[in-house]
Motif scaffolding. Structure first.
Motif, short mmCIF file in Angstrom:
data_model
loop_
_atom_site.label_atom_id
_atom_site.label_comp_id
_atom_site.label_asym_id
_atom_site.label_seq_id
_atom_site.Cartn_x
_atom_site.Cartn_y
_atom_site.Cartn_z
N TRP A 12 0.83 -1.21 0.00
CA TRP A 12 0.00 0.00 0.00
C TRP A 12 0.87 1.26 0.00
O TRP A 12 0.62 2.20 -0.76
CB TRP A 12 -0.92 -0.01 1.22
CG TRP A 12 -2.01 1.03 1.12
CD1 TRP A 12 -3.21 0.89 0.50
CD2 TRP A 12 -1.96 2.36 1.63
NE1 TRP A 12 -3.92 2.05 0.60
CE2 TRP A 12 -3.18 2.97 1.29
CE3 TRP A 12 -1.00 3.09 2.34
CZ2 TRP A 12 -3.48 4.28 1.63
CZ3 TRP A 12 -1.29 4.40 2.68
CH2 TRP A 12 -2.52 4.99 2.34
N ARG A 15 2.92 2.24 -3.33
CA ARG A 15 2.22 2.77 -4.50
C ARG A 15 2.74 4.13 -4.94
O ARG A 15 2.74 4.46 -6.12
CB ARG A 15 0.73 2.92 -4.23
CG ARG A 15 -0.04 1.66 -3.99
CD ARG A 15 -1.48 1.99 -3.61
NE ARG A 15 -1.55 2.92 -2.48
CZ ARG A 15 -1.86 4.21 -2.60
NH1 ARG A 15 -2.11 4.73 -3.77
NH2 ARG A 15 -1.91 4.98 -1.53
N ARG A 194 -3.55 9.64 -9.86
CA ARG A 194 -3.34 9.53 -8.42
C ARG A 194 -4.65 9.31 -7.69
O ARG A 194 -4.74 8.48 -6.77
CB ARG A 194 -2.66 10.80 -7.91
CG ARG A 194 -1.25 11.02 -8.40
CD ARG A 194 -0.27 10.09 -7.72
NE ARG A 194 1.10 10.46 -8.02
CZ ARG A 194 2.16 9.79 -7.60
NH1 ARG A 194 1.99 8.70 -6.87
NH2 ARG A 194 3.38 10.17 -7.91
N GLU A 197 -5.87 5.74 -8.01
CA GLU A 197 -5.11 4.84 -7.14
C GLU A 197 -5.56 4.97 -5.69
O GLU A 197 -5.73 3.96 -4.99
CB GLU A 197 -3.61 5.17 -7.24
CG GLU A 197 -2.96 4.81 -8.56
CD GLU A 197 -1.51 5.24 -8.61
OE1 GLU A 197 -1.09 5.98 -7.69
OE2 GLU A 197 -0.80 4.86 -9.55
N SER A 201 -7.51 2.13 -3.27
CA SER A 201 -6.74 1.61 -2.14
C SER A 201 -7.42 1.83 -0.79
O SER A 201 -7.05 1.20 0.19
CB SER A 201 -5.36 2.27 -2.10
OG SER A 201 -5.45 3.63 -1.71
#
Length: 369
Positions: A12, A15, A194, A197, A201
């Motif tokens: 995590w 990333r 971004r 992502e 997450s």
């Protein structure tokens, strides 16, 4: 701690690590163990990530190690408990007879993680992730126009608005959120890549804290905290652009339309358009066609066409597929102004009220098949 928990935390945080950086320490992950927990942090010049997980801490301490190498090691460690330690400038990870050693990076050279900006309110993680996925398909890919590669986050009262455009299409999604104060407002642009992502997450349930200041956006949920630098500039407003005067509309089965577009587009080489001819009648229909000369394809589908005559419009097939795939409703409504003009796609059959998800496409000149 358990290998799975360590691997998830490292993955995590990793990333945000840059693929290449002139500053070696930015390829590192900071591991901070104390008081029964492990903090794993990473950052680059645009974003930062920090996650907290439980760990049996024998002795407190910090270490900076190459993040992607650590992730590779975590993935191949045997299942079960693993032990992490630092001795003689070497970080070791061991479990079930396997042991790895990594050289450490200088802690003094590592920049401080940016603080979380001011929290503006809360949004549901699953709704936020879905909304981000709905609009990012319309974001630009041209880095020479950085603002158009972003997603607008607008906050106004109890409504959050996400919007993205690359000048040829424009996607907007509204969703409810719980503002920290009654007068909470904002209008910022965040990198679409971004933001996608981050949304993926943060998990699929529970509240996410949304934080903003003049230079960054932050999100926090379940022990995970991430920040991202804002993009300069503003995206164009969509209000007037979305106001279609007297459009003609058709309602279609979304799944069947997606399959037909995918099927007919096989012959649409070189950016050639996909043509849609809507016909009225008790058994209204739409004829999809693509290709030129010898290589052509077509398929007819039922369509509830509200017009009194035929209308032919054409679209970039990839843009049309992106738009249709971003909806989740069983039917979509296409509101058309005519060939070469704006076309609005919304979910559902009713044209009444303000839809929460809208996708505007520019139609192109129909081809001669």
């Amino acid at each position: 701690m358990e290998r799975g928990a360590l691997t998830d935390a490292v993955a995590w945080a990793a990333r945000v690590l840059p693929a290449r950086s002139p500053v070696p320490v930015l390829g590192g992950l900071l591991l901070d163990a104390s008081d029964g927990r492990l903090l794993v942090s990473g950052l680059d010049f645009e974003a930062s990530a920090r996650i907290q997980v439980e760990a049996h801490t024998v002795r407190s301490g910090k270490v900076l190690v190459m993040g992607r190498r650590l992730l590779d090691i975590c993935k191949v460690l045997p299942d079960g408990p693993v032990e992490c330690a630092v001795a003689d400038s070497r970080f070791t990870v061991a479990g079930d007879g396997a042991r790895f050693g990594l050289s450490v990076l200088p802690l003094d050279d590592y920049p401080a993680l940016p603080p979380l900006p001011e929290v503006r309110g809360l949004v549901d993680a699953a709704e936020f992730a879905a909304a981000v996925a709905h609009v990012t398909v319309a974001a630009g890919r041209d880095d020479t126009l950085p603002t158009l590669t972003g997603v607008r986050i607008g906050l106004d009262g109890s409504t959050m608005t996400l919007a993205a455009t690359d000048r040829y299409r424009f996607a907007v999604r509204t969703l409810p959120w719980r503002a920290a104060t009654a007068d909470a407002t904002a209008d910022v642009v965040v990198s679409a890549r971004r933001l996608a992502e981050i949304a993926r997450s943060l998990g699929r349930s529970g509240p996410v804290s949304v934080a903003l200041d003049a230079g960054s956006a932050g999100f926090e949920h379940g022990g995970m905290r991430t920040t991202v630098r804002l993009l300069d500039g503003r995206l164009p407003r969509h209000d007037k652009l979305f106001a279609l005067a007297g459009p003609t509309a058709a309602v279609l089965d979304r799944a069947r339309l997606v399959e037909a577009v995918k099927r007919v587009s096989v012959v649409a080489d070189g950016g050639s358009p996909l043509q849609m001819t809507f016909a009225p009648g008790p058994d209204g229909s739409v004829l999809l066609q693509a290709g030129y000369e010898d290589d052509i394809a077509s398929q007819r589908l039922p369509a509830a066409w509200e017009g009194t005559g035929e209308m032919t419009v054409a679209f970039n097939p990839a843009y049309l597929m992106d738009a249709l795939s971003s909806f989740e409703e069983p039917t979509v409504r296409m509101s058309l102004m005519g060939p070469g003009q704006r076309a609005m796609i919304t979910g559902g059959e009713s044209g009444e009220g303000a839809p929460t998800h809208q996708h505007l496409l520019m139609s192109v000149k129909p081809a001669l098949l």
